[in-house]
Design an enzyme around this catalytic site. Structure first.
Site, short mmCIF file in Angstrom:
data_model
loop_
_atom_site.label_atom_id
_atom_site.label_comp_id
_atom_site.label_asym_id
_atom_site.label_seq_id
_atom_site.Cartn_x
_atom_site.Cartn_y
_atom_site.Cartn_z
CG HIS A 182 -8.12 -0.17 1.83
ND1 HIS A 182 -8.95 -0.90 2.64
CD2 HIS A 182 -7.02 -0.93 1.66
CE1 HIS A 182 -8.37 -2.04 2.96
NE2 HIS A 182 -7.20 -2.09 2.37
CD GLU A 184 -8.62 -3.14 -0.81
OE1 GLU A 184 -7.41 -2.92 -1.01
OE2 GLU A 184 -9.03 -3.95 0.03
CG HIS A 191 -2.05 -0.99 1.11
ND1 HIS A 191 -2.40 -1.65 -0.04
CD2 HIS A 191 -2.90 -1.46 2.08
CE1 HIS A 191 -3.40 -2.47 0.18
NE2 HIS A 191 -3.74 -2.37 1.47
C1 G6D Z 1 -4.14 -6.82 5.41
O1 G6D Z 1 -3.93 -8.41 3.64
C2 G6D Z 1 -4.70 -7.32 4.10
C3 G6D Z 1 -4.70 -6.24 3.07
O2 G6D Z 1 -5.30 -6.70 1.87
C4 G6D Z 1 -5.46 -5.04 3.63
O3 G6D Z 1 -5.45 -4.01 2.69
C5 G6D Z 1 -4.77 -4.59 4.90
O4 G6D Z 1 -4.79 -5.63 5.85
C6 G6D Z 1 -5.51 -3.41 5.52
O5 G6D Z 1 -2.77 -6.60 5.25
#
Ligand code: G6D
Length: 351
Positions: A178, A313, A107
């Site tokens: 998100h 997403e 991210h």
């Molecule tokens: C965890 O694996 C999930 C991700 O997909 C998510 O975006 C994140 O938590 C907030 O890492």
């Protein structure tokens, strides 16, 4: 339920945080903050005509800044999802980005787009535009990347997110929103009784760390097949290595078709609320909220519990810069990045 602008009146990184309210003529409302270009609230009607807020979040800026849940409602970038080994190469030049999820990059890194204060301009009662310049080398990414996002509500109760970006040097980009949705109303319990439908015949298979193998795994006859409307919780404890890796649903779906098309439809049977996701992206992450009970209380003082929200997403596939058979996420200075996601809210009709 409308959150006061005053609760977001703060200077962060010498920039003014603000809260913008977008509303159509029948009361459908979205509130957007320029901190992380986030969706703070969405007020959607149920089948009885009652509005409720269907996205998790906080009613003040300090909770967004301090929460352990860093991505609530946020724009995620430069690269949403994971980049394996926290590095990628462009034109034989290797770029190291933050290993902020084990050995991998998640991210956009330590201070991703979710934690930036965007410049903003409210264009009308229904539209706001946000801008951010991510300078060359920010979080290890090459190129000065200028991103523009518009959030717009329509008379058809759609919240349309349009992304556009340009760069002065080839770079990797994969933007998404998100938001954590609960069609019962935020803070009102588990989403495991919601009914999910996803227009996809495959998921991108992953290994531990949720890094793709490069293969698409057919969903037929597995817990991931949502081509027919299916209660989210029905198969969540099935024996499946992909469920184990994700600790539940947390996979990228390979959405059928191309161009703007329906990727998913979620229905909540008690309130009658529906959410349709329409996008031009090839993929969509379905994350079933597999987080531990949250420490930071939600907008109405509720504890956001395990699986009390779902995220859809829209995106290119995770780790695409390292996966030659995935569609490219490298933006060249001669190109303009474009992506659209429409979250369309409605109620169950008997037709
Ligand atoms: C965890 O694996 C999930 C991700 O997909 C998510 O975006 C994140 O938590 C907030 O890492």
């Amino acid at each position: 339920m409308l959150i006061s602008k005053e609760n977001f009146n703060k200077q962060l990184d010498n920039k003014q945080v603000d809260l913008f309210t977008l509303k159509n003529s029948n009361g459908f409302t979205a509130q957007i903050t320029n901190y992380g270009a986030r969706i703070v609230s969405v007020l959607a009607k149920d089948s009885q005509g009652n509005f409720d807020d269907v996205v998790l979040g906080y009613n003040n800026i300090d909770d967004y800044v301090n929460s352990e849940q860093k991505y609530m409602g946020a724009t995620v970038g430069r690269y949403a999802n994971r980049i394996g080994g926290a590095q990628f190469s462009i034109n034989n030049q290797t770029y190291k980005v933050a290993s902020n999820k084990g050995y991998n990059h998640l991210h956009g890194g330590i201070v991703g787009f979710n934690a930036k204060v965007w410049d903003a301009n409210q264009i009308s009662e229904t539209k706001v535009e946000l801008f951010y310049l991510s300078v060359d080398g920010e979080e290890g990414y090459p190129g000065n990347l200028t991103t523009v996002i518009t959030f717009e509500v329509s008379e058809e109760n759609e919240l349309k997110i349009s992304y556009s970006a340009t760069t002065d040097k080839a770079t990797a980009i994969n933007l998404t929103n998100h938001s954590y949705f609960n069609l019962l109303g935020e803070g009102k319990g588990s989403i495991n009784d919601h009914i999910m439908q996803i227009n996809a015949d495959g998921i991108t298979e992953v290994v531990a760390g949720s890094i793709p193998t490069g293969k698409t795994r057919p969903v037929a006859n597995t817990a991931f097949d949502f081509n027919e409307p299916t209660v989210i919780g029905n198969r969540i404890n099935d024996e499946d290595d992909q469920l184990k890796i994700g600790n539940g649903y947390d996979q990228n779906y390979v959405i059928n078709g191309t161009g703007m098309r329906c990727a998913a439809i979620v229905t909540e049977p008690i309130t009658g609320r529906t959410l349709e996701v329409i996008t031009d992206e090839p993929g969509m992450q379905f994350y079933g909220g597999n987080f531990p009970d949250a420490k930071t209380l939600g907008k109405r003082g509720d504890v956001y519990k395990f699986r009390s929200a779902f995220c859809l997403e829209t995106q290119h596939f995770p780790d695409s810069p390292n996966q030659p058979n995935f569609s490219s996420t490298i933006l060249d200075p001669s190109e303009t990045y474009k992506s659209t996601c429409i979250y369309k809210f409605g109620i169950i009709t008997n037709d």
